[in-house]
Enzyme design. Structure first.
Site, PDB file in Angstrom:
ATOM      1  N   CYS A  42      14.951 -14.606 -46.461  1.00 38.11           N
ATOM      2  CA  CYS A  42      14.052 -14.096 -45.404  1.00 38.11           C
ATOM      3  C   CYS A  42      14.080 -14.948 -44.137  1.00 38.11           C
ATOM      4  O   CYS A  42      13.506 -14.548 -43.119  1.00 38.11           O
ATOM      5  CB  CYS A  42      12.622 -13.955 -45.919  1.00 38.11           C
ATOM      6  N   HIS A  76       9.650 -21.856 -68.437  1.00 33.93           N
ATOM      7  CA  HIS A  76       8.865 -22.505 -67.375  1.00 33.93           C
ATOM      8  C   HIS A  76       9.705 -22.753 -66.120  1.00 33.93           C
ATOM      9  O   HIS A  76       9.344 -23.589 -65.294  1.00 33.93           O
ATOM     10  CB  HIS A  76       8.271 -23.826 -67.883  1.00 33.93           C
TER      11      HIS A  76
HETATM   12  P1  OAD Z   1       4.206 -32.862 -74.061  1.00 34.07           P
HETATM   13  O1  OAD Z   1       4.384 -34.086 -73.245  1.00 34.07           O
HETATM   14  O2  OAD Z   1       2.874 -32.216 -74.071  1.00 34.07           O
HETATM   15  O3  OAD Z   1       4.599 -33.191 -75.572  1.00 34.07           O
HETATM   16  C1  OAD Z   1       5.776 -33.857 -75.889  1.00 34.07           C
HETATM   17  C2  OAD Z   1       5.947 -33.821 -77.402  1.00 34.07           C
HETATM   18  O4  OAD Z   1       7.203 -34.443 -77.683  1.00 34.07           O
HETATM   19  C3  OAD Z   1       4.878 -34.587 -78.184  1.00 34.07           C
HETATM   20  O5  OAD Z   1       4.456 -33.775 -79.280  1.00 34.07           O
HETATM   21  C4  OAD Z   1       5.613 -35.838 -78.694  1.00 34.07           C
HETATM   22  O6  OAD Z   1       5.156 -36.253 -79.979  1.00 34.07           O
HETATM   23  C5  OAD Z   1       7.042 -35.342 -78.770  1.00 34.07           C
HETATM   24  N1  OAD Z   1       8.050 -36.400 -78.588  1.00 34.07           N
HETATM   25  C6  OAD Z   1       8.037 -37.453 -77.744  1.00 34.07           C
HETATM   26  N2  OAD Z   1       9.158 -38.175 -77.846  1.00 34.07           N
HETATM   27  C7  OAD Z   1       9.916 -37.580 -78.810  1.00 34.07           C
HETATM   28  C8  OAD Z   1      11.195 -37.837 -79.391  1.00 34.07           C
HETATM   29  N3  OAD Z   1      11.931 -38.881 -79.010  1.00 34.07           N
HETATM   30  N4  OAD Z   1      11.633 -37.019 -80.356  1.00 34.07           N
HETATM   31  C9  OAD Z   1      10.889 -35.948 -80.771  1.00 34.07           C
HETATM   32  N5  OAD Z   1       9.684 -35.643 -80.252  1.00 34.07           N
HETATM   33  C10 OAD Z   1       9.208 -36.441 -79.294  1.00 34.07           C
HETATM   34  O7  OAD Z   1       5.350 -31.827 -73.617  1.00 34.07           O
HETATM   35  P2  OAD Z   1       5.474 -30.260 -73.894  1.00 34.07           P
HETATM   36  O8  OAD Z   1       4.789 -29.871 -75.153  1.00 34.07           O
HETATM   37  O9  OAD Z   1       6.890 -29.909 -73.735  1.00 34.07           O
HETATM   38  O10 OAD Z   1       4.549 -27.336 -68.283  1.00 34.07           O
HETATM   39  O11 OAD Z   1       4.651 -29.687 -72.673  1.00 34.07           O
HETATM   40  C11 OAD Z   1       4.548 -28.309 -72.489  1.00 34.07           C
HETATM   41  C12 OAD Z   1       4.358 -28.022 -71.038  1.00 34.07           C
HETATM   42  O12 OAD Z   1       3.261 -28.783 -70.509  1.00 34.07           O
HETATM   43  C13 OAD Z   1       5.515 -28.436 -70.156  1.00 34.07           C
HETATM   44  O13 OAD Z   1       6.537 -27.486 -70.107  1.00 34.07           O
HETATM   45  C14 OAD Z   1       4.879 -28.619 -68.824  1.00 34.07           C
HETATM   46  C15 OAD Z   1       3.651 -29.374 -69.261  1.00 34.07           C
HETATM   47  O14 OAD Z   1       2.571 -29.356 -68.432  1.00 34.07           O
HETATM   48  C16 OAD Z   1       4.432 -27.176 -66.961  1.00 34.07           C
HETATM   49  O15 OAD Z   1       4.651 -28.062 -66.141  1.00 34.07           O
HETATM   50  C17 OAD Z   1       4.028 -25.797 -66.578  1.00 34.07           C
END
Ligand code: OAD
Length: 232
Positions: free
Chosen positions: A138, A108
């Site tokens: 540019c 990303h």
């Molecule tokens: P999310 O915020 O959707 O999910 C975070 C995950 O981390 C959840 O499943 C939580 O349960 C877990 N979590 C939180 N704290 C934790 C901890 N201390 N230890 C272990 N797990 C923990 O984030 P992502 O799945 O990474 O994209 O999101 C994916 C994408 O959506 C991101 O890259 C971003 C976002 O929109 C873009 O901006 C394009």
């Protein structure tokens, strides 16, 4: 052994970087259509630059936690034994690199890289994103945007990632909600190819049922313990 690790915002949560969909997550405070789409940037570039400038400032004050450090150790020790760790992250922070990971695939993009919206040139940049910044390639201004993949844009390195996934002996997903594709689909692809899959998260993710091994708890505790077991 070849291990493919996918990380998400949860791996950096204990470093003080907010997650997106948890209670108080970034997307509960901001509309992603405003700050994380090409259309939002076209409508209000100042709002988008302010949002990512605040994230750059947060990142400058953050440090890797025990989960990042354990993954760097796993890479070093697996490599020394003739194995391989392929670390693919959805995170735009650089905490894996700061923990010592040598090869990190940022599907990303990266917060500390600026991209010119006119010519697509990119350059390392931890400073303030500003409309007046002239592109070093540019020379035009008004185009500086973060080198971050927004909704509606194609994630980076997908051919390489698919290739690494197909060669893995084990797929491990750490701290990701399993709700943003294509990353959310990696586990199903892995299982379809007969690759074992392990989930590490605070709580079961949206596709927890697809994994055949699961460990729940804070990444800073569960990841080091899992790495220790893997290296034994
Ligand atoms: P999310 O915020 O959707 O999910 C975070 C995950 O981390 C959840 O499943 C939580 O349960 C877990 N979590 C939180 N704290 C934790 C901890 N201390 N230890 C272990 N797990 C923990 O984030 P992502 O799945 O990474 O994209 O999101 C994916 C994408 O959506 C991101 O890259 C971003 C976002 O929109 C873009 O901006 C394009």
């Amino acid at each position: 052994m070849k291990i493919f690790v996918l990380t998400g915002a949860g791996v950096s949560a204990e470093s003080g970087l907010g997650t997106f969909r948890d209670k108080d997550g970034v997307w509960t405070r901001y509309d992603l259509n405003d700050v994380a789409t090409p259309e939002g940037f076209a409508r209000n570039p100042a709002l988008v630059r302010d949002f990512y400038n605040a994230r750059r400032a947060n990142l400058a004050g953050a440090a890797p936690n025990a989960a990042h450090l354990a993954l760097a150790r796993l890479e070093a020790e697996l490599t020394a034994r003739g194995g391989e760790l392929y670390l693919c992250t959805q995170n735009v922070d650089d905490l894996h690199e700061r923990a010592g990971s040598l090869r990190v695939i940022h599907m990303h993009g990266e917060l500390a890289v600026t991209r010119c919206n006119h010519c697509q040139a990119t350059w390392s940049d931890t400073g303030v994103l500003a409309a007046e910044t002239a592109c070093p390639a540019c020379g035009r201004d008004q185009g500086a945007r973060p080198h971050v993949v927004w909704f509606g844009e194609t994630p980076l390195f997908m051919d390489e990632i698919e290739d690494a996934l197909s060669r893995a002996d084990l797929f491990v997903s750490i701290g990701t909600s399993g709700s943003v594709y294509p990353a959310a689909g990696f586990v199903t692809e892995a299982r379809a190819m007969g690759i074992a899959a392990c989930e590490i998260n605070l709580e079961p993710s949206a596709n927890a049922y697809v994994f055949d091994e699961k460990h729940y708890g804070p990444a800073s505790e569960v990841v080091p313990a899992w790495v220790e077991r893997m290296l034994k």
